[in-house]
Motif scaffolding. Structure first.
Motif, PDB file in Angstrom:
ATOM      1  N   TYR A   1      -7.433   3.317 -18.027  1.00 60.65           N
ATOM      2  CA  TYR A   1      -6.589   2.437 -19.030  1.00 60.65           C
ATOM      3  C   TYR A   1      -5.562   3.155 -19.176  1.00 60.65           C
ATOM      4  CZ  TYR A   1      -6.086   0.497 -23.765  1.00 60.65           C
ATOM      5  OH  TYR A   1      -5.538   0.087 -24.839  1.00 60.65           O
ATOM      6  N   VAL A   2      -5.030   4.391 -18.993  1.00 61.31           N
ATOM      7  CA  VAL A   2      -3.863   5.147 -19.741  1.00 61.31           C
ATOM      8  C   VAL A   2      -2.590   4.738 -19.010  1.00 61.31           C
ATOM      9  CG1 VAL A   2      -4.447   7.143 -18.042  1.00 61.31           C
ATOM     10  CG2 VAL A   2      -3.067   7.375 -20.219  1.00 61.31           C
ATOM     11  N   VAL A   3      -2.796   4.340 -18.001  1.00 61.11           N
ATOM     12  CA  VAL A   3      -1.660   3.792 -16.933  1.00 61.11           C
ATOM     13  C   VAL A   3      -1.206   2.239 -17.489  1.00 61.11           C
ATOM     14  CG1 VAL A   3      -2.255   5.075 -14.910  1.00 61.11           C
ATOM     15  CG2 VAL A   3      -3.010   2.871 -15.021  1.00 61.11           C
ATOM     16  N   GLY A   4      -2.006   1.633 -18.225  1.00 64.88           N
ATOM     17  CA  GLY A   4      -1.396   0.457 -18.715  1.00 64.88           C
ATOM     18  C   GLY A   4      -1.488  -0.671 -17.931  1.00 64.88           C
ATOM     19  N   LEU A   5      -0.467  -1.181 -17.507  1.00 68.26           N
ATOM     20  CA  LEU A   5      -0.286  -2.528 -16.682  1.00 68.26           C
ATOM     21  C   LEU A   5       0.593  -2.094 -15.460  1.00 68.26           C
ATOM     22  CD1 LEU A   5       0.184  -5.483 -19.329  1.00 68.26           C
ATOM     23  CD2 LEU A   5      -1.915  -4.696 -18.116  1.00 68.26           C
ATOM     24  N   PRO A   6      -0.105  -1.552 -14.432  1.00 64.53           N
ATOM     25  CA  PRO A   6       0.934  -1.094 -13.479  1.00 64.53           C
ATOM     26  C   PRO A   6       1.473  -2.232 -12.807  1.00 64.53           C
ATOM     27  CG  PRO A   6      -1.291  -0.464 -13.459  1.00 64.53           C
ATOM     28  CD  PRO A   6      -1.490  -1.404 -14.152  1.00 64.53           C
ATOM     29  N   ARG A   7       2.479  -1.834 -11.998  1.00 66.40           N
ATOM     30  CA  ARG A   7       3.314  -2.839 -11.277  1.00 66.40           C
ATOM     31  C   ARG A   7       3.999  -2.175 -10.015  1.00 66.40           C
ATOM     32  NH1 ARG A   7       8.061  -5.483 -14.897  1.00 66.40           N
ATOM     33  NH2 ARG A   7       6.046  -6.482 -15.667  1.00 66.40           N
ATOM     34  N   LEU A   8       3.864  -2.726  -9.059  1.00 62.25           N
ATOM     35  CA  LEU A   8       4.596  -2.114  -7.710  1.00 62.25           C
ATOM     36  C   LEU A   8       5.840  -2.978  -7.349  1.00 62.25           C
ATOM     37  CD1 LEU A   8       1.370  -1.660  -5.712  1.00 62.25           C
ATOM     38  CD2 LEU A   8       2.384   0.019  -7.246  1.00 62.25           C
ATOM     39  N   GLU A   9       6.754  -2.425  -7.105  1.00 57.49           N
ATOM     40  CA  GLU A   9       8.056  -3.096  -6.514  1.00 57.49           C
ATOM     41  C   GLU A   9       8.294  -2.965  -5.101  1.00 57.49           C
ATOM     42  OE1 GLU A   9      12.622  -4.053  -7.884  1.00 57.49           O
ATOM     43  OE2 GLU A   9      11.531  -2.488  -9.019  1.00 57.49           O
TER      44      GLU A   9
ATOM     45  N   TYR B   1       0.790  -1.436  -0.001  1.00 63.73           N
ATOM     46  CA  TYR B   1      -0.167   0.043  -0.148  1.00 63.73           C
ATOM     47  C   TYR B   1       0.871   1.224  -0.135  1.00 63.73           C
ATOM     48  CZ  TYR B   1      -3.542   3.215   1.446  1.00 63.73           C
ATOM     49  OH  TYR B   1      -4.542   4.406   1.305  1.00 63.73           O
ATOM     50  N   GLN B   2       1.841   1.355   0.780  1.00 60.03           N
ATOM     51  CA  GLN B   2       2.954   2.412   0.585  1.00 60.03           C
ATOM     52  C   GLN B   2       3.522   2.754  -0.817  1.00 60.03           C
ATOM     53  OE1 GLN B   2       3.711   4.537   3.054  1.00 60.03           O
ATOM     54  NE2 GLN B   2       1.955   3.536   4.306  1.00 60.03           N
ATOM     55  N   ALA B   3       3.857   1.393  -1.621  1.00 50.94           N
ATOM     56  CA  ALA B   3       4.287   1.480  -2.484  1.00 50.94           C
ATOM     57  C   ALA B   3       3.249   2.062  -3.657  1.00 50.94           C
ATOM     58  CB  ALA B   3       4.856   0.105  -3.263  1.00 50.94           C
ATOM     59  N   PHE B   4       2.057   1.759  -3.340  1.00 52.85           N
ATOM     60  CA  PHE B   4       1.054   2.031  -4.162  1.00 52.85           C
ATOM     61  C   PHE B   4       0.697   3.629  -3.930  1.00 52.85           C
ATOM     62  CE2 PHE B   4      -3.778   3.368  -3.854  1.00 52.85           C
ATOM     63  CZ  PHE B   4      -4.330   3.134  -5.285  1.00 52.85           C
ATOM     64  N   LYS B   5       0.741   4.157  -3.086  1.00 53.90           N
ATOM     65  CA  LYS B   5       0.688   5.526  -2.659  1.00 53.90           C
ATOM     66  C   LYS B   5       1.893   6.507  -3.226  1.00 53.90           C
ATOM     67  CE  LYS B   5       0.084   5.543   1.855  1.00 53.90           C
ATOM     68  NZ  LYS B   5      -0.011   6.008   3.353  1.00 53.90           N
ATOM     69  N   THR B   6       3.207   5.827  -3.268  1.00 56.28           N
ATOM     70  CA  THR B   6       4.175   6.340  -4.035  1.00 56.28           C
ATOM     71  C   THR B   6       4.187   6.285  -5.424  1.00 56.28           C
ATOM     72  OG1 THR B   6       5.716   5.769  -2.191  1.00 56.28           O
ATOM     73  CG2 THR B   6       6.746   6.291  -4.538  1.00 56.28           C
ATOM     74  N   TRP B   7       3.485   5.408  -5.814  1.00 57.14           N
ATOM     75  CA  TRP B   7       3.136   5.287  -7.399  1.00 57.14           C
ATOM     76  C   TRP B   7       2.194   6.471  -7.907  1.00 57.14           C
ATOM     77  CZ3 TRP B   7      -1.363   3.018  -9.531  1.00 57.14           C
ATOM     78  CH2 TRP B   7      -1.568   3.330 -11.054  1.00 57.14           C
TER      79      TRP B   7
ATOM     80  N   LYS C   1      -9.424   1.763  -5.807  1.00 56.66           N
ATOM     81  CA  LYS C   1      -9.148   1.513  -4.632  1.00 56.66           C
ATOM     82  C   LYS C   1      -7.963   0.413  -4.809  1.00 56.66           C
ATOM     83  CE  LYS C   1     -11.800   1.459  -0.495  1.00 56.66           C
ATOM     84  NZ  LYS C   1     -11.014   2.656  -0.059  1.00 56.66           N
ATOM     85  N   PHE C   2      -6.977   0.359  -3.503  1.00 49.67           N
ATOM     86  CA  PHE C   2      -5.857  -0.518  -3.646  1.00 49.67           C
ATOM     87  C   PHE C   2      -6.414  -1.909  -3.300  1.00 49.67           C
ATOM     88  CE2 PHE C   2      -2.989  -2.695  -0.905  1.00 49.67           C
ATOM     89  CZ  PHE C   2      -1.997  -2.845  -1.694  1.00 49.67           C
ATOM     90  N   THR C   3      -5.559  -2.870  -3.891  1.00 50.60           N
ATOM     91  CA  THR C   3      -5.813  -3.966  -3.475  1.00 50.60           C
ATOM     92  C   THR C   3      -4.547  -4.702  -3.689  1.00 50.60           C
ATOM     93  OG1 THR C   3      -6.345  -4.925  -5.979  1.00 50.60           O
ATOM     94  CG2 THR C   3      -8.262  -4.242  -4.539  1.00 50.60           C
TER      95      THR C   3
ATOM     96  N   GLN D   1       2.146  -7.299  -9.936  1.00 55.44           N
ATOM     97  CA  GLN D   1       1.892  -6.904 -11.331  1.00 55.44           C
ATOM     98  C   GLN D   1       0.281  -7.054 -11.316  1.00 55.44           C
ATOM     99  OE1 GLN D   1       3.596  -6.634 -14.347  1.00 55.44           O
ATOM    100  NE2 GLN D   1       1.562  -5.491 -14.688  1.00 55.44           N
ATOM    101  N   TYR D   2      -0.503  -5.663 -11.857  1.00 56.67           N
ATOM    102  CA  TYR D   2      -1.632  -5.420 -12.001  1.00 56.67           C
ATOM    103  C   TYR D   2      -2.124  -5.581 -13.283  1.00 56.67           C
ATOM    104  CZ  TYR D   2      -1.426  -4.537  -6.839  1.00 56.67           C
ATOM    105  OH  TYR D   2      -1.094  -4.576  -5.650  1.00 56.67           O
ATOM    106  N   SER D   3      -3.572  -5.748 -13.265  1.00 58.20           N
ATOM    107  CA  SER D   3      -4.042  -5.877 -14.755  1.00 58.20           C
ATOM    108  C   SER D   3      -4.818  -4.432 -15.034  1.00 58.20           C
ATOM    109  CB  SER D   3      -5.445  -6.785 -14.743  1.00 58.20           C
ATOM    110  OG  SER D   3      -4.893  -8.144 -14.255  1.00 58.20           O
ATOM    111  N   GLU D   4      -5.339  -4.329 -16.352  1.00 56.84           N
ATOM    112  CA  GLU D   4      -5.889  -3.033 -16.796  1.00 56.84           C
ATOM    113  C   GLU D   4      -6.847  -2.883 -15.884  1.00 56.84           C
ATOM    114  OE1 GLU D   4      -4.807  -3.169 -21.752  1.00 56.84           O
ATOM    115  OE2 GLU D   4      -6.543  -4.134 -20.738  1.00 56.84           O
ATOM    116  N   TYR D   5      -7.189  -1.482 -15.558  1.00 58.19           N
ATOM    117  CA  TYR D   5      -8.169  -1.122 -14.784  1.00 58.19           C
ATOM    118  C   TYR D   5      -8.391  -1.498 -13.313  1.00 58.19           C
ATOM    119  CZ  TYR D   5     -10.269   0.282 -19.181  1.00 58.19           C
ATOM    120  OH  TYR D   5     -10.401   0.675 -20.537  1.00 58.19           O
ATOM    121  N   GLU D   6      -7.358  -2.322 -12.553  1.00 58.74           N
ATOM    122  CA  GLU D   6      -7.443  -2.806 -11.355  1.00 58.74           C
ATOM    123  C   GLU D   6      -7.141  -1.757 -10.451  1.00 58.74           C
ATOM    124  OE1 GLU D   6      -5.929  -6.987  -9.200  1.00 58.74           O
ATOM    125  OE2 GLU D   6      -5.250  -6.627 -11.033  1.00 58.74           O
TER     126      GLU D   6
END
Length: 327
Positions: free
Chosen positions: A287-295, A237-243, A261-263, A278-283
């Motif tokens: 759509y503009v962000v493509g396939l997001p990923r958090l590390e 979730y911290q990585a999500f907020k930074t992203w 919402k974060f999942t 790795q996340y899917s489209e719209y997850e």
């Protein structure tokens, strides 16, 4: 005099027999000692996932021009049968997902589909000759037969769109690739892309991780220490907020999470520097962000991820910490 000679001869024969017996015993011992020595020096074998993709062949109808539909499916052929089986099933699952999204009615019937269904019913009562015929088919040929119903539905959709006056070319591509071949986890990524009419196409990246030694697929829960998933979710979730902040997707997280919402994703692999989610489209984004990923860096995961899945330098640090905690 004669008595002494007999006594001397007898003594020589006894000595020769004793020496021969010792040599035989030594000869018997030598192979055992050699075998034990060779067994103790056998190095541990490192398993490696080796293979390549092979394109499935289909009988596509003849077509000319820029509106011809494109249907391309690859399968993975490796030295690990279990991996091949799992990826084959994943490919079929992705095709089902793509065509379901592309056509809400889900089932598009054609005469060819109906014939295929009759054949499926007949397969339950197939003769031994038919079984032998199927046995000589390659895995790629058998997989192509399983994919054929999806191709039939795809071609029927293309014809339906053309009947409605659509001018766009539809396409589907599914292809696996070995991302990591060795320990701690062998990883295969399944890439998909499709356009079935509408505003834009769709794509996905799904990761499959394998323990080659135990011949099994490994999930996110499998690599975590007991009762540590909640702590992993906090770090994610911290990585999500930074992203969100770095990508300037919203002025504050609360506003962003009103829509996205974060999942915690279970789609993961072990990257060079950290755990990749790795996340899917719209997850978790538009759509503009493509396939997001958090590390999440490995340094933050020392008490969350099991030691064997961490880099070697961190494994030593974890071992030292555990020893200090026990003393």
């Amino acid at each position: 005099m004669l008595m002494n000679k007999h006594t001397l001869l007898f003594g020589v024969l006894v000595s020769v027999f004793a020496l021969s017996a010792c040599q035989k015993q030594d000869a018997k011992k030598q192979p055992q000692e050699t075998e034990q020595s060779s067994t103790s020096t056998v190095p541990e074998v490192t398993l490696s996932l080796q293979g390549e993709t092979e394109k499935l062949r289909f009988n596509l109808p003849e077509c000319d021009g820029n509106r011809c539909p494109e249907f391309s499916v690859d399968r993975l052929h490796t030295n690990q049968f279990v991996v091949d089986e799992i990826i084959d099933q994943a490919i079929l699952k992705q095709l089902d997902r793509i065509l379901d999204i592309g056509h809400p009615s889900k089932v598009i019937k054609t005469k060819q589909d109906q014939v295929h269904q009759k054949h499926e019913s007949a397969d339950q009562q197939q003769t031994s000759a038919a079984i032998q015929n199927n046995a000589i088919k390659t895995p790629a040929e058998q997989m192509a037969e399983q994919v054929q119903p999806y191709l039939n539905a795809f071609l029927a959709l293309d014809q339906e769109l053309k009947n409605l006056g659509a001018s766009n070319k539809i396409n589907i591509m599914v292809s696996p690739k070995i991302l990591n071949a060795e320990d701690p986890l062998a990883t295969v990524v399944l890439n998909t892309s499709s356009y079935l009419g509408g505003a834009h196409g769709s794509s996905s990246q799904t990761y499959y991780n394998f323990d080659l030694k135990h011949q099994k697929q490994v999930t996110l829960d499998d690599i975590l220490m007991p009762n540590q998933k909640a702590n992993l979710e906090k770090l994610a979730y911290q990585a999500f907020k930074t992203w969100v902040t770095d990508a300037k997707l919203a002025e504050n997280i609360a506003d962003y999470e009103q829509v996205w919402k974060f999942t915690l994703s279970n789609n993961f692999y072990l990257g060079n520097n950290g755990l990749i989610l790795q996340y899917s489209e719209y997850e978790i984004g538009p759509y503009v962000v493509g396939l997001p990923r958090l590390e999440i860096p490995y340094e933050k995961l020392q008490n969350i991820v099991k030691k064997q899945y961490l880099p070697e330098k961190l494994q030593a640090a974890v071992a030292t910490t555990q020893v200090k905690a026990q003393s």
